[in-house]
Motif scaffolding. Structure first.
Motif, PDB file in Angstrom:
ATOM      1  N   ASN A   1      40.349  34.666  33.732  1.00 23.92           N
ATOM      2  CA  ASN A   1      41.547  35.343  34.213  1.00 23.92           C
ATOM      3  C   ASN A   1      42.681  34.326  34.391  1.00 23.92           C
ATOM      4  O   ASN A   1      42.574  33.412  35.220  1.00 23.92           O
ATOM      5  CB  ASN A   1      41.233  36.056  35.531  1.00 23.92           C
ATOM      6  CG  ASN A   1      42.395  36.843  36.059  1.00 23.92           C
ATOM      7  OD1 ASN A   1      43.402  36.262  36.457  1.00 23.92           O
ATOM      8  ND2 ASN A   1      42.257  38.146  36.070  1.00 23.92           N
TER       9      ASN A   1
ATOM     10  N   ASP B   1      45.685  34.596  35.752  1.00 21.22           N
ATOM     11  CA  ASP B   1      46.279  34.584  37.099  1.00 21.22           C
ATOM     12  C   ASP B   1      45.415  33.806  38.082  1.00 21.22           C
ATOM     13  O   ASP B   1      45.927  33.030  38.892  1.00 21.22           O
ATOM     14  CB  ASP B   1      46.507  36.002  37.611  1.00 21.22           C
ATOM     15  CG  ASP B   1      47.587  36.736  36.823  1.00 21.22           C
ATOM     16  OD1 ASP B   1      48.493  36.065  36.292  1.00 21.22           O
ATOM     17  OD2 ASP B   1      47.519  37.975  36.754  1.00 21.22           O
ATOM     18  N   GLU B   2      44.095  33.998  38.015  1.00 21.16           N
ATOM     19  CA  GLU B   2      43.191  33.269  38.910  1.00 21.16           C
ATOM     20  C   GLU B   2      43.231  31.770  38.627  1.00 21.16           C
ATOM     21  O   GLU B   2      43.215  30.958  39.551  1.00 21.16           O
ATOM     22  CB  GLU B   2      41.757  33.768  38.764  1.00 21.16           C
ATOM     23  CG  GLU B   2      41.502  35.100  39.416  1.00 21.16           C
ATOM     24  CD  GLU B   2      40.039  35.515  39.315  1.00 21.16           C
ATOM     25  OE1 GLU B   2      39.175  34.648  39.042  1.00 21.16           O
ATOM     26  OE2 GLU B   2      39.760  36.702  39.514  1.00 21.16           O
TER      27      GLU B   2
ATOM     28  N   ARG C   1      46.407  30.363  40.102  1.00 22.09           N
ATOM     29  CA  ARG C   1      46.306  30.253  41.564  1.00 22.09           C
ATOM     30  C   ARG C   1      45.461  29.040  41.951  1.00 22.09           C
ATOM     31  O   ARG C   1      45.793  28.299  42.879  1.00 22.09           O
ATOM     32  CB  ARG C   1      45.727  31.529  42.181  1.00 22.09           C
ATOM     33  CG  ARG C   1      46.741  32.648  42.307  1.00 22.09           C
ATOM     34  CD  ARG C   1      46.247  33.783  43.181  1.00 22.09           C
ATOM     35  NE  ARG C   1      45.089  34.470  42.623  1.00 22.09           N
ATOM     36  CZ  ARG C   1      45.144  35.459  41.727  1.00 22.09           C
ATOM     37  NH1 ARG C   1      46.323  35.869  41.284  1.00 22.09           N
ATOM     38  NH2 ARG C   1      44.055  36.031  41.284  1.00 22.09           N
TER      39      ARG C   1
ATOM     40  N   ALA D   1      52.663  36.747  30.188  1.00 20.32           N
ATOM     41  CA  ALA D   1      51.879  35.968  31.151  1.00 20.32           C
ATOM     42  C   ALA D   1      51.802  34.503  30.722  1.00 20.32           C
ATOM     43  O   ALA D   1      51.869  33.600  31.556  1.00 20.32           O
ATOM     44  CB  ALA D   1      50.488  36.563  31.306  1.00 20.32           C
TER      45      ALA D   1
ATOM     46  N   GLN E   1      55.091  32.824  31.534  1.00 13.27           N
ATOM     47  CA  GLN E   1      55.180  32.570  32.981  1.00 13.27           C
ATOM     48  C   GLN E   1      54.328  31.349  33.361  1.00 13.27           C
ATOM     49  O   GLN E   1      54.761  30.505  34.145  1.00 13.27           O
ATOM     50  CB  GLN E   1      54.736  33.797  33.762  1.00 13.27           C
ATOM     51  CG  GLN E   1      54.875  33.650  35.255  1.00 13.27           C
ATOM     52  CD  GLN E   1      54.469  34.924  35.985  1.00 13.27           C
ATOM     53  OE1 GLN E   1      54.054  35.910  35.382  1.00 13.27           O
ATOM     54  NE2 GLN E   1      54.582  34.902  37.292  1.00 13.27           N
ATOM     55  N   ALA E   2      53.120  31.249  32.812  1.00 14.83           N
ATOM     56  CA  ALA E   2      52.249  30.109  33.102  1.00 14.83           C
ATOM     57  C   ALA E   2      52.865  28.809  32.582  1.00 14.83           C
ATOM     58  O   ALA E   2      52.811  27.775  33.258  1.00 14.83           O
ATOM     59  CB  ALA E   2      50.869  30.336  32.497  1.00 14.83           C
TER      60      ALA E   2
END
Length: 106
Positions: A46, A48-49, A52, A88, A91-92
């Motif tokens: 993932n 997003d994970e 984070r 995504a 953004q990363a």
């Protein structure tokens, strides 16, 4: 002791366990995204994970090794399937650029 952050390509031992072993031989601390959350044959990691996790550890790192296919697609198999989310990924990439600006020696 130098600290290296790692986003592996996927959960295979050549991308996880071996690197942990090599870091011990080289006497560096390897902070890796949890191997059990890395991409596998059927399920990608993932993004997003992972971002984070990276936010949480980046300030402690001297070096950062990122597998682009592992981060942006979720793993080798998913990269070959072309399942990355362009918004995504963008953004990363922006966040990674911010890390480099905040920590120029990283």
């Amino acid at each position: 002791m130098k600290k290296i952050g790692l986003i592996p390509l996927d959960s295979r031992p050549c991308n996880t366990n071996w690197l942990m072993h090599f870091s011990q031989i080289g006497q560096v601390e390897l902070l890796s995204y949890p191997f059990e959350k890395c991409g596998s044959l059927h399920v990608g990691a993932n993004l997003d994970e992972m971002m984070r996790w990276l936010d949480h550890v980046v300030d402690a790192l001297d070096y950062l090794i990122i597998s682009a296919d592992g981060l942006f697609s979720g793993g080798l198999v998913q990269a070959r399937l072309g399942v990355a989310n362009a918004a995504a990924v963008e953004q990363a990439l922006t966040q990674i650029k911010t890390y480099k600006e905040r920590y120029p020696k990283l």
